[in-house]
Design an enzyme around this catalytic site. Structure first.
Site, PDB file in Angstrom:
ATOM      1  N   ARG A  58       0.855  -1.198   0.000  1.00 46.95           N
ATOM      2  CA  ARG A  58       0.000   0.000   0.000  1.00 46.95           C
ATOM      3  C   ARG A  58       0.888   1.245   0.000  1.00 46.95           C
ATOM      4  O   ARG A  58       0.614   2.227  -0.674  1.00 46.95           O
ATOM      5  CB  ARG A  58      -0.953   0.008   1.209  1.00 46.95           C
ATOM      6  CG  ARG A  58      -1.690   1.336   1.337  1.00 46.95           C
ATOM      7  CD  ARG A  58      -2.907   1.338   2.273  1.00 46.95           C
ATOM      8  NE  ARG A  58      -2.780   0.465   3.415  1.00 46.95           N
ATOM      9  CZ  ARG A  58      -2.019   0.693   4.494  1.00 46.95           C
ATOM     10  NH1 ARG A  58      -1.276   1.784   4.560  1.00 46.95           N
ATOM     11  NH2 ARG A  58      -1.992  -0.160   5.484  1.00 46.95           N
ATOM     12  N   TYR A 111     -16.852  16.282 -15.742  1.00 48.15           N
ATOM     13  CA  TYR A 111     -17.268  14.891 -15.646  1.00 48.15           C
ATOM     14  C   TYR A 111     -18.290  14.763 -14.501  1.00 48.15           C
ATOM     15  O   TYR A 111     -18.064  15.276 -13.404  1.00 48.15           O
ATOM     16  CB  TYR A 111     -16.040  14.005 -15.395  1.00 48.15           C
ATOM     17  CG  TYR A 111     -16.422  12.593 -15.029  1.00 48.15           C
ATOM     18  CD1 TYR A 111     -17.249  11.845 -15.857  1.00 48.15           C
ATOM     19  CD2 TYR A 111     -15.989  12.022 -13.842  1.00 48.15           C
ATOM     20  CE1 TYR A 111     -17.634  10.565 -15.515  1.00 48.15           C
ATOM     21  CE2 TYR A 111     -16.365  10.731 -13.493  1.00 48.15           C
ATOM     22  CZ  TYR A 111     -17.185  10.010 -14.335  1.00 48.15           C
ATOM     23  OH  TYR A 111     -17.580   8.746 -13.990  1.00 48.15           O
ATOM     24  N   ASP A 184      -7.535  18.860 -14.444  1.00 47.50           N
ATOM     25  CA  ASP A 184      -7.829  17.494 -14.872  1.00 47.50           C
ATOM     26  C   ASP A 184      -7.434  17.405 -16.345  1.00 47.50           C
ATOM     27  O   ASP A 184      -8.082  18.002 -17.210  1.00 47.50           O
ATOM     28  CB  ASP A 184      -9.325  17.202 -14.672  1.00 47.50           C
ATOM     29  CG  ASP A 184      -9.681  15.763 -15.013  1.00 47.50           C
ATOM     30  OD1 ASP A 184      -8.999  15.168 -15.873  1.00 47.50           O
ATOM     31  OD2 ASP A 184     -10.657  15.244 -14.437  1.00 47.50           O
ATOM     32  N   LYS A 209      -8.390   6.304 -19.159  1.00 47.25           N
ATOM     33  CA  LYS A 209      -8.675   6.823 -20.487  1.00 47.25           C
ATOM     34  C   LYS A 209      -7.431   6.734 -21.380  1.00 47.25           C
ATOM     35  O   LYS A 209      -6.954   5.645 -21.634  1.00 47.25           O
ATOM     36  CB  LYS A 209      -9.227   8.253 -20.347  1.00 47.25           C
ATOM     37  CG  LYS A 209     -10.339   8.375 -19.289  1.00 47.25           C
ATOM     38  CD  LYS A 209     -11.555   7.581 -19.637  1.00 47.25           C
ATOM     39  CE  LYS A 209     -12.657   7.461 -18.621  1.00 47.25           C
ATOM     40  NZ  LYS A 209     -12.599   8.001 -17.310  1.00 47.25           N
TER      41      LYS A 209
HETATM   42  C1  LIG Z   1     -12.387  14.071 -17.138  1.00 50.55           C
HETATM   43  C2  LIG Z   1     -12.525  12.945 -16.167  1.00 50.55           C
HETATM   44  N1  LIG Z   1     -11.978  13.046 -14.938  1.00 50.55           N
HETATM   45  C3  LIG Z   1     -12.089  12.065 -14.025  1.00 50.55           C
HETATM   46  C4  LIG Z   1     -12.786  10.904 -14.293  1.00 50.55           C
HETATM   47  C5  LIG Z   1     -12.921   9.853 -13.234  1.00 50.55           C
HETATM   48  O1  LIG Z   1     -12.051   8.800 -13.489  1.00 50.55           O
HETATM   49  P1  LIG Z   1     -12.367   7.258 -13.120  1.00 50.55           P
HETATM   50  O2  LIG Z   1     -13.568   6.840 -13.889  1.00 50.55           O
HETATM   51  O3  LIG Z   1     -11.102   6.569 -13.531  1.00 50.55           O
HETATM   52  O4  LIG Z   1     -12.596   7.208 -11.642  1.00 50.55           O
HETATM   53  C6  LIG Z   1     -13.369  10.744 -15.556  1.00 50.55           C
HETATM   54  C7  LIG Z   1     -14.131   9.528 -15.886  1.00 50.55           C
HETATM   55  O5  LIG Z   1     -14.776   9.435 -16.898  1.00 50.55           O
HETATM   56  C8  LIG Z   1     -13.237  11.786 -16.513  1.00 50.55           C
HETATM   57  O6  LIG Z   1     -13.797  11.704 -17.733  1.00 50.55           O
END
Ligand SMILES: Cc1ncc(COP(=O)(O)O)c(C=O)c1O
Length: 389
Positions: A58, A111, A184, A209
């Site tokens: 961890r 998101y 992000d 992604k």
């Molecule tokens: C722009 C963006 N940030 C964060 C996330 C969250 O990531 P995760 O689905 O890996 O938890 C997503 C998920 O689609 C996303 O599109």
């Protein structure tokens, strides 16, 4: 195994770092690819006598260390941290940098899961938020509360409307108020955009992604450039424990090695899709920062290498037509997520962004989001043509 970029990769080009940073061939076997260290614990040579600091997976695992160093190098940060998901990374960051009573500015287009985290997990804990358009620097400045705002959080391009925020200007707004800028960078990936170089303090990724790139893992990452912030994140990563497992870390590393070539093809195909949709009678509006008429085009051209693989558009025939197109698509698979080699189609209002229905982040019902993959471009266009017929 190294937690630094090896000397010879530190100043290399992006593709070289993507392939080499974070790992030197294993001194014992010469293994060119980092092993998957499927171990929870490590033998100590006497109490406290760890080898290389590894004591429990961890806290640290060598496969994860290689990924974290690779990500830090690609984002040109000081340290990277890998998590079980993008949301795990986000939650850990908020716990590391915020306290109950603090305030954050979040995007008014983001998101849905990120919004849900702020609205239904962090808000009850005491972290207040205000949403603002990331494309409007003055609106973000007006939403900041000096002395209370600890973070300005943006996505650029945003999910799903592909709005562009000016990272350099937003960093100025955040820093003037004593806050940090979090970007992000999931949609752009480190290949197309490096927010830390433009003044951001923290980069967030859903590595699920483009970084992973093959729709075969769920993961998240943070990259920071300040060592004090790194210490706080490291403490919370271990204390909360939402870390990336060794197998997922290995898959993510494998994905990152081909990120540059994949992104080039994603962009090539997306540009062709945008051109096709722009002339299609069943399409009322196309959202893509590469379009000259896109309000964020000039900023995107300054801060991004190209414009990415995500394209959103509105169906002229409304939600009914959008639903039909989603169900008729064949090469585009109807599915959530994005950034994999295969093309995906979805209806954000009912799928990825259902959690923002009825809020200020609600998206148009007739909006379709495409994650344009790296298949043969002509097959993608023919599929869209029959789906929209
Ligand atoms: C722009 C963006 N940030 C964060 C996330 C969250 O990531 P995760 O689905 O890996 O938890 C997503 C998920 O689609 C996303 O599109």
């Amino acid at each position: 195994m190294s937690d630094q970029s090896p000397e010879h990769t530190a100043k290399s080009g992006f593709e070289t770092r993507a392939i080499h940073a974070g790992y030197e061939p294993d001194p014992t076997t010469g293994a060119v690819i980092p092993p998957i260290f499927a171990t929870s614990t490590y033998k100590q040579d006497g109490v406290g006598g760890t080898r290389g600091g590894y004591e429990y997976s961890r806290s640290a695992n060598p496969t994860r260390t290689a990924l974290e160093a690779n990500l830090a190098s690609l984002e040109e940060g000081e340290r990277g941290f890998a998590f079980a998901s993008g949301l795990a990374a986000e939650h850990t960051l908020l716990k590391a940098l915020c306290r109950p009573g603090d305030h954050v500015v979040i995007p008014d287009d983001a998101y849905g899961g990120t919004y849900r985290l702020f609205a239904h997990v962090e808000e009850p804990w005491g972290l207040r938020h205000t949403s603002a358009a990331v494309s409007d620097v003055d609106a973000v400045r007006a939403a900041v509360r000096p002395g209370e705002t600890t973070l300005v959080w943006v996505e650029t391009p945003t999910n799903p409307l592909l709005t562009i925020g000016d990272i350099e200007a937003l960093a100025g707004v955040a820093h003037d108020a004593g806050a940090l800028l979090v970007v992000d960078n999931t949609f752009a990936s480190p290949y197309l955009q490096q927010p830390l170089v433009l003044g951001a303090d923290v980069v967030v990724h859903s590595t699920t992604k483009y970084c992973g790139g093959h729709s075969d893992l769920v993961g998240g990452a943070l990259v920071v450039k300040d060592l004090d912030i790194a210490e706080r994140v490291a403490f919370h990563q271990n204390a909360i424990g939402a870390v990336a497992g060794a197998f997922d870390a290995w898959l993510t590393l494998r994905g990152l090695r081909t990120l540059a070539v994949r992104m080039e093809r994603h962009c090539d195909n997306a540009e062709k899709v945008v051109e096709f949709l722009g002339g299609h009678p069943a399409v009322s509006e196309v959202f893509y920062p590469g379009l000259e008429q896109h309000p964020g085009h000039a900023v995107a051209s300054r801060q991004m290498r190209r414009y990415g693989g995500i394209v959103s558009f509105r169906a002229a025939g409304g939600e009914r037509q959008a639903l039909d197109a989603c169900s008729r698509a064949r090469v585009f698979t109807l599915a959530e997520s994005l950034g994999g080699i295969e093309s995906l189609i979805e209806l954000p209002g009912r799928m990825t962004h259902a959690s923002v229905a009825g809020t200020e982040l609600e998206v148009p019902a007739d909006l379709i989001r495409l994650s344009v993959g790296i298949e043969t471009a002509e097959d993608l266009l023919a599929d869209l043509d029959q789906a929209l017929a």
